[in-house]
Design an enzyme around this catalytic site. Sequence first.
Site, PDB file in Angstrom:
ATOM      1  N   GLU A 256       0.819  -1.055   0.066  1.00  7.33           N
ATOM      2  CA  GLU A 256       0.089   0.017  -0.031  1.00  7.33           C
ATOM      3  C   GLU A 256       0.727   1.296  -0.183  1.00  7.33           C
ATOM      4  O   GLU A 256       1.472   1.511   0.904  1.00  7.33           O
ATOM      5  CB  GLU A 256      -0.923   0.114   1.387  1.00  7.33           C
ATOM      6  CG  GLU A 256      -1.834  -1.107   1.421  1.00  7.33           C
ATOM      7  CD  GLU A 256      -2.835  -0.807   0.489  1.00  7.33           C
ATOM      8  OE1 GLU A 256      -3.111   0.068  -0.175  1.00  7.33           O
ATOM      9  OE2 GLU A 256      -3.495  -2.187   0.374  1.00  7.33           O
ATOM     10  N   CYS A 295      -2.706   8.916   3.272  1.00  6.29           N
ATOM     11  CA  CYS A 295      -2.556   8.313   1.932  1.00  6.29           C
ATOM     12  C   CYS A 295      -3.727   8.666   1.023  1.00  6.29           C
ATOM     13  O   CYS A 295      -3.559   8.557  -0.157  1.00  6.29           O
ATOM     14  CB  CYS A 295      -2.219   7.033   2.039  1.00  6.29           C
ATOM     15  SG  CYS A 295      -3.742   6.024   2.779  1.00  6.29           S
TER      16      CYS A 295
HETATM   17  P1  NAP Z   1       8.396   4.829   4.690  1.00  5.23           P
HETATM   18  O1  NAP Z   1       9.554   5.892   5.050  1.00  5.23           O
HETATM   19  O2  NAP Z   1       8.104   4.196   3.415  1.00  5.23           O
HETATM   20  O3  NAP Z   1       8.225   3.855   5.958  1.00  5.23           O
HETATM   21  C1  NAP Z   1       7.042   2.970   6.066  1.00  5.23           C
HETATM   22  C2  NAP Z   1       7.459   2.006   7.023  1.00  5.23           C
HETATM   23  O4  NAP Z   1       8.463   1.092   6.419  1.00  5.23           O
HETATM   24  C3  NAP Z   1       8.044   2.342   8.296  1.00  5.23           C
HETATM   25  O5  NAP Z   1       7.676   1.558   9.383  1.00  5.23           O
HETATM   26  C4  NAP Z   1       9.732   2.169   8.061  1.00  5.23           C
HETATM   27  O6  NAP Z   1      10.479   2.133   9.268  1.00  5.23           O
HETATM   28  C5  NAP Z   1       9.499   0.871   7.383  1.00  5.23           C
HETATM   29  N1  NAP Z   1      10.821   0.721   6.484  1.00  5.23           N
HETATM   30  C6  NAP Z   1      11.760   1.681   6.022  1.00  5.23           C
HETATM   31  N2  NAP Z   1      12.512   1.005   5.384  1.00  5.23           N
HETATM   32  C7  NAP Z   1      12.467  -0.422   5.507  1.00  5.23           C
HETATM   33  C8  NAP Z   1      12.903  -1.490   4.969  1.00  5.23           C
HETATM   34  N3  NAP Z   1      14.151  -1.273   4.213  1.00  5.23           N
HETATM   35  N4  NAP Z   1      12.342  -2.668   5.026  1.00  5.23           N
HETATM   36  C9  NAP Z   1      11.486  -2.812   5.923  1.00  5.23           C
HETATM   37  N5  NAP Z   1      10.872  -1.836   6.464  1.00  5.23           N
HETATM   38  C10 NAP Z   1      11.222  -0.470   6.166  1.00  5.23           C
HETATM   39  O7  NAP Z   1       6.781   5.663   4.808  1.00  5.23           O
HETATM   40  P2  NAP Z   1       6.401   6.880   5.964  1.00  5.23           P
HETATM   41  O8  NAP Z   1       7.244   8.196   5.835  1.00  5.23           O
HETATM   42  O9  NAP Z   1       6.370   6.011   7.355  1.00  5.23           O
HETATM   43  O10 NAP Z   1       4.836   6.943   5.559  1.00  5.23           O
HETATM   44  C11 NAP Z   1       4.483   7.882   4.384  1.00  5.23           C
HETATM   45  C12 NAP Z   1       4.018   7.250   3.441  1.00  5.23           C
HETATM   46  O11 NAP Z   1       3.201   6.439   3.497  1.00  5.23           O
HETATM   47  C13 NAP Z   1       3.419   8.228   2.312  1.00  5.23           C
HETATM   48  O12 NAP Z   1       4.002   8.553   1.282  1.00  5.23           O
HETATM   49  C14 NAP Z   1       2.063   7.867   2.177  1.00  5.23           C
HETATM   50  O13 NAP Z   1       1.216   8.119   0.917  1.00  5.23           O
HETATM   51  C15 NAP Z   1       2.175   6.309   2.345  1.00  5.23           C
HETATM   52  N6  NAP Z   1       1.063   5.743   3.074  1.00  5.23           N
HETATM   53  C16 NAP Z   1       0.175   5.062   2.165  1.00  5.23           C
HETATM   54  C17 NAP Z   1      -0.951   4.369   2.935  1.00  5.23           C
HETATM   55  C18 NAP Z   1      -1.543   3.483   2.132  1.00  5.23           C
HETATM   56  O14 NAP Z   1      -2.711   2.764   2.493  1.00  5.23           O
HETATM   57  N7  NAP Z   1      -1.419   3.254   0.717  1.00  5.23           N
HETATM   58  C19 NAP Z   1      -1.241   4.729   3.962  1.00  5.23           C
HETATM   59  C20 NAP Z   1      -0.481   5.450   4.750  1.00  5.23           C
HETATM   60  C21 NAP Z   1       0.795   6.128   4.345  1.00  5.23           C
HETATM   61  P3  NAP Z   1      11.134   3.349   9.978  1.00  5.23           P
HETATM   62  O15 NAP Z   1       9.902   4.409  10.240  1.00  5.23           O
HETATM   63  O16 NAP Z   1      11.565   2.859  11.299  1.00  5.23           O
HETATM   64  O17 NAP Z   1      11.854   3.951   8.835  1.00  5.23           O
END
Ligand code: NAP
Length: 513
Positions: A256, A295
């Site tokens: 997602e 999102c």
């Molecule tokens: P992110 O930086 O991609 O991080 C998402 C999650 O992945 C966090 O728990 C992060 O941990 C973890 N993570 C990072 N690198 C990883 C790796 N190599 N392996 C496994 N896990 C890893 O996103 P975010 O900044 O938290 O969230 C914002 C984004 O999420 C926005 O772009 C938004 O559009 C999107 N979003 C999408 C939805 C949907 O349902 N489509 C819903 C909500 C948000 P850390 O925090 O410890 O880095």
Amino acid sequence: MTSLQSYACGQWTAGSGDPVALHDPSTAEVIGDVRPAGVDFAATLAHARNVGGPALRAMTFAQRGEILKGLSKVLHEHRDELIGVAGRNGGNTRGDAKFDLDGASGTLAFYAHLSKSLPETPWITDGEGTQLGRTARFWAEHVLLPRPGVALHINAFNFPAWGMGEKLACSILAGVPVITKAGTASAMLAWRVSELIVASGLLPEGSFQFIPGSISAMTDHLESMDVVAFTGSARTGIRIRGNANCIAKSVRVNIEADSINSAVLGPDCDFDDDSFTQFISNLHIDMTQKAGQKCTAVRRILVPHDKLDEVKEALVDRLKSTRIGNALDPDVRMGPVASAAQLEDVRGGIQKLQAECDTILGGPEAMDGPGYFVTPTLLQARNNDAQLLHELEVFGPCATILPYDGKAETAADLINRGGGCLVASAYSDDKKWISEVVAGIAPWHGRVWVGSEKTMGHALGPGAVLPGAIHGGPGRAGGGEELGGLRGLQPYLQRTAIQGDRSVVGRSFGSPE
Ligand code: NAP
């Protein structure tokens, strides 16, 4: 100062390594930390597979539904305390926090209720049986069984409670144990919810484990029956999908990711129409709720040329009247973004969009005060050749108006330039126009939300994800699918065709003989 702990292999443990600070985004004050290392990933996964999985699979769907009902109650009973945590570590206003927490408890309750529609058998039959040969001696039943693996749930920072709860509900009801990873910046709420879940004793040991720190190396330990459900940025999603171990073992991965959602006003909607009122109201909610960090929030606003002035005036009035400030102040309607990194990203994103857009309201300039505040920002594309606004997600209180000629075909063409999105909304009382727009954009979206005079006062806006309808989207939105009633269990279930004599296959799997 609170140091968050992980719950792994049946115990709470402090992490190790350099601490990552957790902040109150309204003041930038450090209020806690997470130590990212110290969890034995292989042992944690094995504990889920060997202890949690068998315990869950020994229960009926109804028994697992009872657990979800209990968890929903636990969250509800601690609602006020949790709202406070979301305000301090997430920058959530009371309204924002309720949206997250009630979304979590509501989704758990929804799946508890759905469990009543499921059979007492350990499997679900999928559709009608099929005669494969000339007689019923060669027959097939499709059955859905829990995968004997573990579900690794990776959540974004913006919905620490709902993100955890909606994935947990589907996985536990399906019979698959969970390891849940919170987005670090706002992990305090997910940690506190996890403490309550563990303390409730409702879930069997091994079926729920929680990690607030980094788990990037965990994907290397996943096995063929495991499932990853990821929510976050497209960039991280690509890394996880491309993990060599996950590819080699065909680990199921549901992504997602981010999305450049749009809303389009039909040419028939006049200022006094209910459709117009809903359009403005939903735009305002999406831009300011959770400071635009949803999102599903609208990023592109398509407006017919002859309605531009009215839309801008109405929306700017609403945005200007939004009280911004410390999320803990009950009169505040929009808090800060969640972290310093997020603030930098949003400001940088607005600056990039300004290269092809004019600024109607707000801008990238920092607001006064120590917290991570951004002013609501409304931009307008200079022309239809603008491209970046279809590609760059500014994850904050910012959206761009895109004037168009009012034709359904033009609207669909512009909206689909988003490359696959979670949701698009269209507002009109002209049924022909609406059906053309819906047909044109539906394949590029997980959800299409139609606003008309009939929905006025009856519908939650397009930014709300409801458990009865699917959430996810094709293309750049990640290609994933969650929720949607019983469809939400599918990632955690294996569909198998059982073939043989109908009397045997039917008896084994509950179909009529
Ligand atoms: P992110 O930086 O991609 O991080 C998402 C999650 O992945 C966090 O728990 C992060 O941990 C973890 N993570 C990072 N690198 C990883 C790796 N190599 N392996 C496994 N896990 C890893 O996103 P975010 O900044 O938290 O969230 C914002 C984004 O999420 C926005 O772009 C938004 O559009 C999107 N979003 C999408 C939805 C949907 O349902 N489509 C819903 C909500 C948000 P850390 O925090 O410890 O880095």
